[in-house]
Design an enzyme around this catalytic site. Sequence first.
Site, PDB file in Angstrom:
ATOM      1  N   GLY A   1      11.667  60.682  28.933  1.00 23.16           N
ATOM      2  CA  GLY A   1      11.680  61.797  27.991  1.00 23.16           C
ATOM      3  C   GLY A   1      12.796  62.737  28.374  1.00 23.16           C
ATOM      4  O   GLY A   1      13.340  62.637  29.478  1.00 23.16           O
TER       5      GLY A   1
ATOM      6  N   CYS B   1      10.727  56.668  34.483  1.00 18.31           N
ATOM      7  CA  CYS B   1      11.567  57.858  34.490  1.00 18.31           C
ATOM      8  C   CYS B   1      10.732  59.138  34.323  1.00 18.31           C
ATOM      9  O   CYS B   1       9.986  59.486  35.218  1.00 18.31           O
ATOM     10  CB  CYS B   1      12.675  57.739  33.438  1.00 18.31           C
ATOM     11  SG  CYS B   1      13.969  58.952  33.722  1.00 18.31           S
ATOM     12  N   TYR B   2      10.812  59.805  33.180  1.00 14.88           N
ATOM     13  CA  TYR B   2       9.978  61.011  32.993  1.00 14.88           C
ATOM     14  C   TYR B   2       8.503  60.660  33.178  1.00 14.88           C
ATOM     15  O   TYR B   2       7.746  61.417  33.797  1.00 14.88           O
ATOM     16  CB  TYR B   2      10.217  61.606  31.600  1.00 14.88           C
ATOM     17  CG  TYR B   2       9.359  62.825  31.320  1.00 14.88           C
ATOM     18  CD1 TYR B   2       9.732  64.066  31.806  1.00 14.88           C
ATOM     19  CD2 TYR B   2       8.172  62.722  30.600  1.00 14.88           C
ATOM     20  CE1 TYR B   2       8.943  65.186  31.571  1.00 14.88           C
ATOM     21  CE2 TYR B   2       7.380  63.827  30.359  1.00 14.88           C
ATOM     22  CZ  TYR B   2       7.770  65.067  30.847  1.00 14.88           C
ATOM     23  OH  TYR B   2       6.987  66.164  30.617  1.00 14.88           O
TER      24      TYR B   2
ATOM     25  N   HIS C   1      15.224  52.709  34.517  1.00 18.54           N
ATOM     26  CA  HIS C   1      14.869  52.161  33.199  1.00 18.54           C
ATOM     27  C   HIS C   1      14.927  50.630  33.205  1.00 18.54           C
ATOM     28  O   HIS C   1      16.004  50.069  33.070  1.00 18.54           O
ATOM     29  CB  HIS C   1      15.829  52.698  32.137  1.00 18.54           C
ATOM     30  CG  HIS C   1      15.631  54.150  31.849  1.00 18.54           C
ATOM     31  ND1 HIS C   1      14.673  54.617  30.985  1.00 18.54           N
ATOM     32  CD2 HIS C   1      16.242  55.239  32.349  1.00 18.54           C
ATOM     33  CE1 HIS C   1      14.707  55.933  30.945  1.00 18.54           C
ATOM     34  NE2 HIS C   1      15.655  56.339  31.771  1.00 18.54           N
TER      35      HIS C   1
ATOM     36  N   GLU D   1      13.980  48.750  30.906  1.00 18.73           N
ATOM     37  CA  GLU D   1      14.145  48.242  29.537  1.00 18.73           C
ATOM     38  C   GLU D   1      15.606  48.061  29.132  1.00 18.73           C
ATOM     39  O   GLU D   1      15.893  47.354  28.185  1.00 18.73           O
ATOM     40  CB  GLU D   1      13.416  49.157  28.540  1.00 18.73           C
ATOM     41  CG  GLU D   1      14.008  50.551  28.336  1.00 18.73           C
ATOM     42  CD  GLU D   1      13.570  51.576  29.389  1.00 18.73           C
ATOM     43  OE1 GLU D   1      13.130  51.175  30.477  1.00 18.73           O
ATOM     44  OE2 GLU D   1      13.683  52.787  29.107  1.00 18.73           O
TER      45      GLU D   1
ATOM     46  N   SER E   1      14.541  42.531  -2.916  1.00 14.16           N
ATOM     47  CA  SER E   1      15.943  42.949  -2.980  1.00 14.16           C
ATOM     48  C   SER E   1      16.881  41.828  -2.553  1.00 14.16           C
ATOM     49  O   SER E   1      18.083  41.902  -2.773  1.00 14.16           O
ATOM     50  CB  SER E   1      16.159  44.143  -2.051  1.00 14.16           C
ATOM     51  OG  SER E   1      16.084  43.712  -0.704  1.00 14.16           O
ATOM     52  N   GLY E   2      16.310  40.798  -1.908  1.00 15.52           N
ATOM     53  CA  GLY E   2      17.163  39.753  -1.361  1.00 15.52           C
ATOM     54  C   GLY E   2      17.547  40.038   0.081  1.00 15.52           C
ATOM     55  O   GLY E   2      18.129  39.210   0.756  1.00 15.52           O
ATOM     56  N   GLY E   3      17.227  41.234   0.571  1.00 15.07           N
ATOM     57  CA  GLY E   3      17.439  41.563   1.984  1.00 15.07           C
ATOM     58  C   GLY E   3      16.414  40.824   2.845  1.00 15.07           C
ATOM     59  O   GLY E   3      15.483  40.202   2.323  1.00 15.07           O
ATOM     60  N   VAL E   4      16.603  40.907   4.150  1.00 14.99           N
ATOM     61  CA  VAL E   4      15.766  40.117   5.063  1.00 14.99           C
ATOM     62  C   VAL E   4      14.287  40.511   4.946  1.00 14.99           C
ATOM     63  O   VAL E   4      13.418  39.651   4.787  1.00 14.99           O
ATOM     64  CB  VAL E   4      16.225  40.322   6.527  1.00 14.99           C
ATOM     65  CG1 VAL E   4      15.393  39.472   7.464  1.00 14.99           C
ATOM     66  CG2 VAL E   4      17.693  39.990   6.674  1.00 14.99           C
ATOM     67  N   ASP E   5      14.004  41.814   4.995  1.00 15.77           N
ATOM     68  CA  ASP E   5      12.601  42.233   5.059  1.00 15.77           C
ATOM     69  C   ASP E   5      11.827  41.854   3.796  1.00 15.77           C
ATOM     70  O   ASP E   5      10.753  41.270   3.872  1.00 15.77           O
ATOM     71  CB  ASP E   5      12.497  43.750   5.284  1.00 15.77           C
ATOM     72  CG  ASP E   5      13.226  44.174   6.554  1.00 15.77           C
ATOM     73  OD1 ASP E   5      13.462  43.301   7.411  1.00 15.77           O
ATOM     74  OD2 ASP E   5      13.561  45.366   6.683  1.00 15.77           O
ATOM     75  N   SER E   6      12.399  42.185   2.633  1.00 11.81           N
ATOM     76  CA  SER E   6      11.629  41.883   1.421  1.00 11.81           C
ATOM     77  C   SER E   6      11.568  40.381   1.186  1.00 11.81           C
ATOM     78  O   SER E   6      10.581  39.874   0.654  1.00 11.81           O
ATOM     79  CB  SER E   6      12.170  42.635   0.210  1.00 11.81           C
ATOM     80  OG  SER E   6      13.406  42.136  -0.198  1.00 11.81           O
ATOM     81  N   SER E   7      12.580  39.635   1.628  1.00 16.08           N
ATOM     82  CA  SER E   7      12.532  38.181   1.454  1.00 16.08           C
ATOM     83  C   SER E   7      11.437  37.559   2.307  1.00 16.08           C
ATOM     84  O   SER E   7      10.679  36.697   1.844  1.00 16.08           O
ATOM     85  CB  SER E   7      13.870  37.535   1.845  1.00 16.08           C
ATOM     86  OG  SER E   7      14.889  37.980   0.988  1.00 16.08           O
TER      87      SER E   7
ATOM     88  N   LYS F   1      12.785  44.104  13.865  1.00 19.03           N
ATOM     89  CA  LYS F   1      13.703  43.306  13.042  1.00 19.03           C
ATOM     90  C   LYS F   1      13.888  41.874  13.582  1.00 19.03           C
ATOM     91  O   LYS F   1      13.885  40.910  12.823  1.00 19.03           O
ATOM     92  CB  LYS F   1      15.065  44.011  12.992  1.00 19.03           C
ATOM     93  CG  LYS F   1      15.981  43.488  11.918  1.00 19.03           C
ATOM     94  CD  LYS F   1      15.618  44.123  10.608  1.00 19.03           C
ATOM     95  CE  LYS F   1      16.522  43.727   9.481  1.00 19.03           C
ATOM     96  NZ  LYS F   1      16.208  44.526   8.284  1.00 19.03           N
TER      97      LYS F   1
END
Length: 529
Positions: free
Chosen positions: A55, A82-83, A169, A171, A223-229, A370
């Site tokens: 943080g 960390c924090y 960190h 990550e 929309s043809g984008g990744v998520d909606s497809s 994603k």
Amino acid sequence: MEREKVIVIDFGGQYNQLVARRVRECNVYCEIYSYRTPLDEIKAMKPAGIILTGGPNSVYAEGAAGCKRDLFEMGIPVLGLCYGAQLMMHVLGGKVEKAAAREYGKTPTKFDTSSELFKGIPEESVVWMSHFDYISAIAPGFTAIAHTDNCPVAAAEDRDAGLYLLQFHPEVLHTEYGKEILYNFVRGICGCAGDWRMDSFVETQIKAIREKVGSGKVLCALSGGVDSSVAAVLLSKAIGKQLTCVFVDHGLLRKNEGDEVESVFGPDGPYELNFIRVNAADRYYEKLAGVSEPEKKRKIIGEEFIRVFEEEAKKIGAVDYLVQGTIYPDVVESGLGGESAVIKSHHNVGGLPDHVDFKEIIEPLRDLFKDEVRKAGLELGIPEYLVFRQPFPGPGLGIRIIGDVTADKVRIVQDADAIYREEVDKAVEIWREKHSEPDSKELPPWMPDQYFAALTNMRSVGVMGDERTYDYAIALRAVKTIDFMTAECAQLPYKLLMAATSRIINEVRGVNRVMYDLTSKPPGTIEFE
Ligand code: XMP
């Protein structure tokens, strides 16, 4: 059966989502909650482990994010980063102090590898540090298990209590064995089996959707984008023709994109669903005529989408569910900063209509990052070119044409962009022939994460044949980015840029000049408007 999960408690660190993604890479499901979430709620979720993020504050700052001692006494393993590490010490009776200098960057660190947390990693390696305060004394019951030249407590543990902390960190990729350390925590110390996998996600979602929807009707804006497809294919596999997808072609798509979407989702494609394509280009061009202010353009495009979608929805009549391609980062981002402790869903992410008659929203991807959406897409058998498609903004070419939009300008930018993409593909092939194995999917180091042509509104004088020209300049953009929040110009090979330039000028009517945009973000943005 309850899903095995780890909870990441967010104290406002810049890497909060990264922590969760890394845990998921260990095949352990993980959710992020604000530090303001009541402890009872966290407990009720029965997490296998808890991770406290970094943080921006000092534990001594006024109004600093805090936590109760009870958090550490629930019998659930906790890892503070960390924090989060400093807070754990502050609350449990250790001491945190201001250091004379900030410890920042790659730092050689010595580890006590007899700790479960450091099992299988070397005794010395590099970690990523970024802190002002440091832990000068550990709390009773704890033992230091790592140190650097400047930091006596780079890690500590109270093994019996299941409490662990890292000042660095794990990550971020700069920490050499960060992945292994997180793996040791979630799979070793927390005892997670690691059953979060995209094949089982797809299977369980299909079952859950079938149970939820029954014989109901579902509407999806595609929309043809990744998520909606991916959302659409998931729904179609679950309920087939009970799903109707409405694809609004606003005439601001890349060249041939509308037909590509139709060939995948339309009647000749592999999926069973009702597909409606609305060719609304003329409507959009009319609304956009003479408008050059970027925000106004965006607004018109968004509002027109809602209007077209509503009209189609009315023709279909009442539906039971509306599908949205909300993904996990949307969920997290909508929950932070507000007063509500539990993160809320982000219903209006896509700006969907208020006047469509439906009972409930389904967001089948709301738990996924994603990269997980892409994996799910591959599991579902969606073509790779769709799954790995680069991001394309909702307002489409509308914001890649500076100034007012006309059908002719759309043609120019579509043609230039198509040539640019072809030349990038060719250059990738040439690079592969030289540098990688046959059939390899390896990408060259200069490969941009996003690239496109834009139409500047600038016209300039040129000469073609013996004639004077007064035509538009195309700008080529290519960026390298991890999160699209910051970006650098990709160093495309000169040969590729020259080939694209020469073809665009020769083949696209109305263009006599091509420029390459070298601006990074910030101060530029990726798109031009
Ligand atoms: P900027 O231009 O803000 O873009 O640096 C960052 C990323 O977001 C995409 N972008 C959008 N995506 N609707 C979207 O769905 C939008 O209105 C929009 N504007 C920008 C952009 O393509 C880049 O990947």
